[in-house]
Design a protein around this motif. Structure first.
Motif, mmCIF file in Angstrom:
data_model
loop_
_atom_site.group_PDB
_atom_site.id
_atom_site.type_symbol
_atom_site.label_atom_id
_atom_site.label_comp_id
_atom_site.label_asym_id
_atom_site.label_seq_id
_atom_site.Cartn_x
_atom_site.Cartn_y
_atom_site.Cartn_z
ATOM 1 N N VAL A 255 -48.420 34.219 21.300
ATOM 2 C CA VAL A 255 -48.149 34.715 22.655
ATOM 3 C C VAL A 255 -47.527 36.107 22.590
ATOM 4 N N ALA A 256 -46.590 36.314 21.663
ATOM 5 C CA ALA A 256 -45.964 37.629 21.517
ATOM 6 C C ALA A 256 -47.001 38.687 21.146
ATOM 7 N N ALA A 257 -47.902 38.358 20.218
ATOM 8 C CA ALA A 257 -48.924 39.319 19.807
ATOM 9 C C ALA A 257 -49.848 39.675 20.962
ATOM 10 N N ILE A 258 -50.245 38.685 21.763
ATOM 11 C CA ILE A 258 -51.134 38.941 22.900
ATOM 12 C C ILE A 258 -50.451 39.840 23.917
ATOM 13 N N VAL A 259 -49.166 39.578 24.208
ATOM 14 C CA VAL A 259 -48.435 40.392 25.187
ATOM 15 C C VAL A 259 -48.188 41.802 24.652
ATOM 16 N N ALA B 271 -57.152 40.728 21.681
ATOM 17 C CA ALA B 271 -57.925 40.808 20.444
ATOM 18 C C ALA B 271 -57.021 40.604 19.236
ATOM 19 N N ALA B 272 -55.837 41.249 19.270
ATOM 20 C CA ALA B 272 -54.889 41.079 18.170
ATOM 21 C C ALA B 272 -54.435 39.618 18.080
ATOM 22 N N GLY B 273 -54.190 39.016 19.232
ATOM 23 C CA GLY B 273 -53.781 37.600 19.232
ATOM 24 C C GLY B 273 -54.859 36.698 18.674
ATOM 25 N N ALA B 274 -56.125 36.953 19.021
ATOM 26 C CA ALA B 274 -57.219 36.124 18.504
ATOM 27 C C ALA B 274 -57.317 36.229 16.986
ATOM 28 N N VAL C 210 -40.473 38.890 22.371
ATOM 29 C CA VAL C 210 -41.068 40.113 22.926
ATOM 30 C C VAL C 210 -39.985 41.114 23.309
ATOM 31 N N VAL C 211 -38.909 40.621 23.948
ATOM 32 C CA VAL C 211 -37.819 41.522 24.347
ATOM 33 C C VAL C 211 -37.182 42.169 23.122
ATOM 34 N N LEU C 212 -36.876 41.365 22.110
ATOM 35 C CA LEU C 212 -36.270 41.915 20.897
ATOM 36 C C LEU C 212 -37.218 42.873 20.189
#
Length: 602
Positions: free
Chosen positions: A80-84, A89-92, A199-201
């Motif tokens: 989820v962090a990678a997608i956001v 594409a990175a998340g997949a 994600v915030v960090l």
């Protein structure tokens, strides 16, 4: 959440299109990622998230003791962090790398790996599509993107994995989706909150992200501790050979489901299943082969409902919110699936099933168990390899036959009382006529000095005196007017019918009493026109008790009259219709108990 069984052929209609779609999504993700410029920090950050996700995939977090949705992985947080942070594409690609590596290392079937990876690719695409319209760097925008990505991950995962589980196990799809959603929603919510923090960090500084290791580790350790406790409890309630609930678990679940059904006004059907001639399997092929049969049958039972092994070759299913018709269909399907088993040298296996439904038949737990067991006994006695829904006019007679050969007199009387209720339900009397006649007859028999055994035989005969009426058409039993001669002849056959039904039970005095309970003292009765002392003593007693209850009960063609009027009528007919000595004893008994009028005298 991962599928746990190699897909059989019949899953091809689902697996093939999902894999094709997943392959297309992964190809598109690789193309988009390759053609989009990325800074060195972005690439380094994605590598770090992928490494963390791969490590998390190695150590799944248990969420329930066992089952297809038994564990999740913290890979969800990093995906989820990678997608956001870096796009869908990175998340997949992150999910592809983290999932494929460990599943290949674990030598899982290629079809399963392909399906799981394809599902995760579709998860990433769905998450990316949902968050694409949300722009800005505000806290609200960030939280919204994470929540939507997490929701897409959970929903798509559960929907597609549940579809594979439903097709491979035979379970109904919608209940399976609901169950898996209910099991995973809380862990997914916790991990979504962890993804927000990550994600915030990460946006503040990727170097701060290791601060999440502590909370994530705490979640994992707590969940594993809870899992061990739940697993220990589960083992205490599980049959080790089949993995089904054991006898203790069955009784607990039945009581709980009965309470729920009563509160909600719904149905609950209890189904007992017994493997036919299982002893022959053990004798001819050995106990290991017998154990294999039990395991295979247990697998078929799981497809029909919540299943339990009660011991030996006896199983039970709880068919929740299923009425008699749907439960009968489900049980028939189970018996057919068991019969379709082909176990190498053993050949085919047969099973019988008996059902009873709350609230149509049984109300309490013990009563429902007894009725389902009676239905199973009937199925076994009448050819095996069949299903029998509880019917009092057939099943209770089979139960009586079984009990007659055993030493449990109390159980015999309980079965007789249940059969008497079935008779009363069809007859014209108000309430439990047979039970009242049985009680009156037993009290008079005691007053006349009969020994304890004769008293109990009279009581049993009294409860069954109208058994033959089960074979009499209802339009005759409930006709409001006078019967025609032909209708009366039909009705007067009920003692003989009852005698034939009881003759094989091994309690000959009861059958004889039932046969002659309409013989008159002057010889003008039926069916044999016996006179005076020729009539069995118990039959003479029941004749009086039956007549008294008929006069004092409301019926279709006659309102109830008082006890005094009834006794006067009996005394008037003493010496012609009734044995005078029994009338005298009957009057003494009524006086002793202080009989009072039960209705306004005519």
């Amino acid at each position: 959440m991962n599928s746990t069984a190699a897909p059989p052929r019949r899953l091809a209609a689902l697996i093939f299109p999902v894999c094709i779609a997943g392959l297309g999504v992964l190809a598109a993700a690789a193309f988009e990622f390759a053609t989009t410029p990325h800074s060195g920090d972005e690439l380094l950050g994605l590598v770090a998230l992928t490494a963390a996700a791969t490590l998390a995939e190695r150590f799944p977090v248990p969420i329930q003791p066992e089952g297809p949705a038994a564990s999740l992985t913290l890979t969800f947080v990093f995906a989820v962090a990678a997608i956001v942070l870096y796009g869908w594409a990175a998340g997949a690609l992150l999910l592809l790398t983290a999932t494929a590596i460990w599943q290949l290392v674990q030598h899982r079937p290629l079809e399963r790996i392909a399906y799981n990876v394809s599902v995760l690719a579709l998860v990433a695409l769905a998450a990316g599509a949902l968050i694409a319209p949300i722009h800005g760097d505000s806290a609200g925008s960030l939280v919204a993107r994470v929540v939507l990505a997490a929701a897409a991950d959970n929903v798509v995962n559960v929907v597609l994995i549940s579809a594979a589980m439903a097709l491979s196990t035979g379970h109904r799809y919608l209940p399976l989706v609901q169950r898996n959603m209910r099991v995973t929603i809380v862990p997914f919510a916790f991990m979504a909150s962890a993804a927000v923090m990550l994600v915030v960090l990460w946006e503040r500084s990727p170097l701060l992200s290791p601060a999440l290791v502590g909370p994530l580790l705490a979640i994992s350790l707590y969940q594993r501790s809870t899992h061990r406790a739940l697993r220990a409890m589960r083992l205490a309630l599980t049959d080790p050979l089949t993995g089904l609930g054991n006898h203790r678990h069955f009784h607990e679940r039945l009581q709980r489901e009965l309470q729920t059904a009563e509160e909600n006004g719904t149905s609950l059907t209890l189904c007992f299943v017994d493997i036919d001639d299982f002893k022959n399997i053990n004798d001819h092929f050995g106990h290991p082969s017998g154990d294999r049969v039990l395991s295979q049958v247990a697998g078929k039972l799981r497809q029909g409902g919540e299943a339990f092994r009660l011991g030996g070759d006896e199983f039970a299913l709880l068919l929740v919110d299923e009425d008699e018709e749907t439960a009968l269909t489900a049980a028939s399907s189970i018996v057919e699936r068991v019969h379709a088993l082909d176990l190498d040298h053993i050949g085919s296996v047969r099973a019988s099933a008996g059902l009873a439904t709350f609230p149509v038949q049984g109300h309490g737990r013990d009563e429902l168990i007894r009725l389902a067991d009676s239905a199973l006994y009937w199925a076994k006695e009448h050819g095996k390899n069949r299903v029998r829904l509880y019917r009092p006019d057939l099943v209770e007679l089979a139960e009586l036959k079984r009990l007659a050969a055993g030493p449990d007199r109390a159980a015999r009387y309980r079965a007789a009382a249940s059969l008497a209720k079935a008779v009363d339900a069809r007859d014209t009397y108000t309430g439990s006529h047979s039970e009242r006649v049985a009680e009156l007859s037993a009290r008079v028999a005691m007053r006349l000095g009969l020994d304890a055994e004769q008293v109990e035989l009279t009581r049993l005969a009294g409860s069954l005196h109208d058994l033959g009426k089960l074979a009499i058409p209802e339009e005759i039993l409930r006709k409001p007017g006078e019967l025609t001669d032909s209708e009366r002849l039909v009705l007067e056959r009920h003692p003989q019918i009852g005698f034939r039904m009881l003759d094989s039970l091994g309690v000959d005095p009861v059958a004889d009493i039932v046969l002659h309970h309409h013989e008159r003292w002057d010889g003008a009765g039926y069916p044999n026109g016996l006179r005076g002392d020729e009539i069995p003593f118990g039959a003479r007693i029941i004749f009086v008790a039956d007549a008294y209850d008929a006069i004092t009960s409301d019926r279709v063609y006659s309102p109830a009259r008082s006890s005094g009027v009834a006794l006067g009528e009996l005394e008037r007919c003493a010496g012609t219709q009734f044995d005078p000595a029994i009338i005298a004893a009957f009057a003494e008994e009524l006086e002793a108990v202080g009989a009072t009028p039960i209705a306004v005298a005519s």
